[in-house]
Motif scaffolding. Sequence first.
Motif, PDB file in Angstrom:
ATOM      1  N   ILE A   8      22.241  12.532  88.429  1.00 54.04           N
ATOM      2  CA  ILE A   8      22.222  11.072  88.261  1.00 54.04           C
ATOM      3  C   ILE A   8      21.857  10.725  86.814  1.00 54.04           C
ATOM      4  O   ILE A   8      22.481   9.869  86.188  1.00 54.04           O
ATOM      5  N   LEU A   9      20.853  11.392  86.282  1.00 55.06           N
ATOM      6  CA  LEU A   9      20.430  11.152  84.895  1.00 55.06           C
ATOM      7  C   LEU A   9      21.573  11.449  83.922  1.00 55.06           C
ATOM      8  O   LEU A   9      21.884  10.647  83.035  1.00 55.06           O
ATOM      9  N   VAL A  10      22.199  12.597  84.095  1.00 58.67           N
ATOM     10  CA  VAL A  10      23.303  13.007  83.210  1.00 58.67           C
ATOM     11  C   VAL A  10      24.455  12.028  83.300  1.00 58.67           C
ATOM     12  O   VAL A  10      25.037  11.644  82.278  1.00 58.67           O
ATOM     13  N   GLY A  12      24.361   8.885  84.047  1.00 60.51           N
ATOM     14  CA  GLY A  12      23.972   7.656  83.355  1.00 60.51           C
ATOM     15  C   GLY A  12      24.091   7.798  81.847  1.00 60.51           C
ATOM     16  O   GLY A  12      24.625   6.914  81.163  1.00 60.51           O
ATOM     17  N   ILE A  13      23.607   8.918  81.325  1.00 67.31           N
ATOM     18  CA  ILE A  13      23.706   9.185  79.889  1.00 67.31           C
ATOM     19  C   ILE A  13      25.167   9.278  79.466  1.00 67.31           C
ATOM     20  O   ILE A  13      25.557   8.733  78.427  1.00 67.31           O
ATOM     21  N   CYS A  14      25.985   9.942  80.267  1.00 67.13           N
ATOM     22  CA  CYS A  14      27.415  10.057  79.952  1.00 67.13           C
ATOM     23  C   CYS A  14      28.083   8.681  79.923  1.00 67.13           C
ATOM     24  O   CYS A  14      28.923   8.422  79.060  1.00 67.13           O
ATOM     25  N   ALA A  15      27.714   7.813  80.844  1.00 68.78           N
ATOM     26  CA  ALA A  15      28.298   6.474  80.875  1.00 68.78           C
ATOM     27  C   ALA A  15      27.943   5.699  79.611  1.00 68.78           C
ATOM     28  O   ALA A  15      28.811   5.058  78.995  1.00 68.78           O
ATOM     29  N   VAL A  16      26.684   5.785  79.199  1.00 66.66           N
ATOM     30  CA  VAL A  16      26.248   5.092  77.975  1.00 66.66           C
ATOM     31  C   VAL A  16      26.958   5.689  76.757  1.00 66.66           C
ATOM     32  O   VAL A  16      27.456   4.963  75.889  1.00 66.66           O
ATOM     33  N   PHE A  17      27.024   6.997  76.684  1.00 69.43           N
ATOM     34  CA  PHE A  17      27.693   7.673  75.572  1.00 69.43           C
ATOM     35  C   PHE A  17      29.179   7.295  75.517  1.00 69.43           C
ATOM     36  O   PHE A  17      29.715   7.002  74.443  1.00 69.43           O
ATOM     37  N   THR A  18      29.844   7.301  76.675  1.00 69.95           N
ATOM     38  CA  THR A  18      31.260   6.977  76.733  1.00 69.95           C
ATOM     39  C   THR A  18      31.501   5.541  76.274  1.00 69.95           C
ATOM     40  O   THR A  18      32.445   5.270  75.521  1.00 69.95           O
ATOM     41  N   TYR A  19      30.649   4.641  76.693  1.00 66.26           N
ATOM     42  CA  TYR A  19      30.792   3.246  76.265  1.00 66.26           C
ATOM     43  C   TYR A  19      30.570   3.117  74.759  1.00 66.26           C
ATOM     44  O   TYR A  19      31.307   2.408  74.070  1.00 66.26           O
ATOM     45  N   GLY A  20      29.576   3.823  74.247  1.00 64.66           N
ATOM     46  CA  GLY A  20      29.337   3.814  72.799  1.00 64.66           C
ATOM     47  C   GLY A  20      30.514   4.377  72.030  1.00 64.66           C
ATOM     48  O   GLY A  20      30.904   3.842  70.981  1.00 64.66           O
ATOM     49  N   ALA A  21      31.098   5.451  72.539  1.00 66.19           N
ATOM     50  CA  ALA A  21      32.278   6.040  71.892  1.00 66.19           C
ATOM     51  C   ALA A  21      33.444   5.057  71.917  1.00 66.19           C
ATOM     52  O   ALA A  21      34.194   4.945  70.943  1.00 66.19           O
ATOM     53  N   TYR A  22      33.587   4.332  73.011  1.00 71.80           N
ATOM     54  CA  TYR A  22      34.635   3.319  73.114  1.00 71.80           C
ATOM     55  C   TYR A  22      34.438   2.233  72.051  1.00 71.80           C
ATOM     56  O   TYR A  22      35.374   1.865  71.338  1.00 71.80           O
ATOM     57  N   LEU A  23      33.213   1.737  71.947  1.00 79.86           N
ATOM     58  CA  LEU A  23      32.929   0.692  70.960  1.00 79.86           C
ATOM     59  C   LEU A  23      33.172   1.190  69.537  1.00 79.86           C
ATOM     60  O   LEU A  23      33.713   0.460  68.701  1.00 79.86           O
ATOM     61  N   LEU A  24      32.782   2.412  69.267  1.00 82.79           N
ATOM     62  CA  LEU A  24      33.000   2.999  67.944  1.00 82.79           C
ATOM     63  C   LEU A  24      34.498   3.168  67.665  1.00 82.79           C
ATOM     64  O   LEU A  24      34.980   2.825  66.588  1.00 82.79           O
ATOM     65  N   ALA A  25      35.223   3.671  68.648  1.00 85.14           N
ATOM     66  CA  ALA A  25      36.663   3.887  68.479  1.00 85.14           C
ATOM     67  C   ALA A  25      37.417   2.583  68.262  1.00 85.14           C
ATOM     68  O   ALA A  25      38.464   2.565  67.607  1.00 85.14           O
ATOM     69  N   LEU A  26      36.890   1.496  68.796  1.00 85.33           N
ATOM     70  CA  LEU A  26      37.528   0.192  68.596  1.00 85.33           C
ATOM     71  C   LEU A  26      37.580  -0.218  67.129  1.00 85.33           C
ATOM     72  O   LEU A  26      38.387  -1.062  66.751  1.00 85.33           O
ATOM     73  N   GLN A  27      36.731   0.396  66.314  1.00 85.51           N
ATOM     74  CA  GLN A  27      36.732   0.078  64.886  1.00 85.51           C
ATOM     75  C   GLN A  27      38.016   0.544  64.200  1.00 85.51           C
ATOM     76  O   GLN A  27      38.397  -0.004  63.170  1.00 85.51           O
ATOM     77  N   TRP A  28      38.688   1.553  64.793  1.00 90.17           N
ATOM     78  CA  TRP A  28      39.878   2.132  64.165  1.00 90.17           C
ATOM     79  C   TRP A  28      41.133   2.023  65.012  1.00 90.17           C
ATOM     80  O   TRP A  28      42.233   2.042  64.473  1.00 90.17           O
ATOM     81  N   TRP A  29      40.987   1.978  66.326  1.00 87.88           N
ATOM     82  CA  TRP A  29      42.132   2.046  67.221  1.00 87.88           C
ATOM     83  C   TRP A  29      42.230   0.817  68.118  1.00 87.88           C
ATOM     84  O   TRP A  29      41.279   0.051  68.246  1.00 87.88           O
ATOM     85  N   THR A  30      43.368   0.699  68.782  1.00 91.32           N
ATOM     86  CA  THR A  30      43.530  -0.351  69.786  1.00 91.32           C
ATOM     87  C   THR A  30      42.632  -0.028  70.983  1.00 91.32           C
ATOM     88  O   THR A  30      42.195   1.115  71.155  1.00 91.32           O
ATOM     89  N   TYR A  31      42.388  -1.016  71.822  1.00 91.64           N
ATOM     90  CA  TYR A  31      41.525  -0.784  72.966  1.00 91.64           C
ATOM     91  C   TYR A  31      42.096   0.253  73.922  1.00 91.64           C
ATOM     92  O   TYR A  31      41.349   1.012  74.540  1.00 91.64           O
ATOM     93  N   GLU A  32      43.446   0.335  74.004  1.00 96.26           N
ATOM     94  CA  GLU A  32      44.051   1.323  74.893  1.00 96.26           C
ATOM     95  C   GLU A  32      43.746   2.747  74.419  1.00 96.26           C
ATOM     96  O   GLU A  32      43.353   3.608  75.205  1.00 96.26           O
ATOM     97  N   TYR A  48      30.199  19.534  80.215  1.00102.36           N
ATOM     98  CA  TYR A  48      29.235  20.324  79.448  1.00102.36           C
ATOM     99  C   TYR A  48      27.811  20.115  79.978  1.00102.36           C
ATOM    100  O   TYR A  48      27.092  21.081  80.251  1.00102.36           O
ATOM    101  N   SER A  49      27.415  18.878  80.138  1.00 96.12           N
ATOM    102  CA  SER A  49      26.044  18.593  80.561  1.00 96.12           C
ATOM    103  C   SER A  49      25.804  18.975  82.021  1.00 96.12           C
ATOM    104  O   SER A  49      24.720  19.432  82.374  1.00 96.12           O
TER     105      SER A  49
END
Length: 119
Positions: A8-10, A12-32, A48-49
């Motif tokens: 459950i902990l992992v 949750g962390i993966c969800a937060v990380f994935t969302y952060g990666a999405y927000l970061l990727a939006l700086q360069w790419w389309t939302y798709e 991995y985790s």
Amino acid sequence: MQEFAKFILVRGICAVFTYGAYLLALQWWTYEVAYVASYVLGIALAYYSSATFVFGEPLKRRAALLFPLVYVVQFVAGYFLIKVAVEVIHVPEWLALAVSIAVTIPLTFVMTRWVVRSA
């Protein structure tokens, strides 16, 4: 039970990380493109985790290749559960996802453990 708590902990962390990666990727790419890239990255992080931290297993190529199927099964099961919750049991739509998550988390845990340990 300790493995499930770690799982459950992992997740949750993966969800937060994935969302952060999405927000970061939006700086360069389309939302798709950002969504696909962050989703793939999230699956890799989850594998991995889960293997190393949750189940204490070495990384294996076969398990890594099978691991995305866990997400496919989780999606299909979740979709089916939401439909049944709303249309058959008459659960309010805003609550249906919570019902789906409550049921699919144990299923996802069992499938993840099987893939990581058996493959």
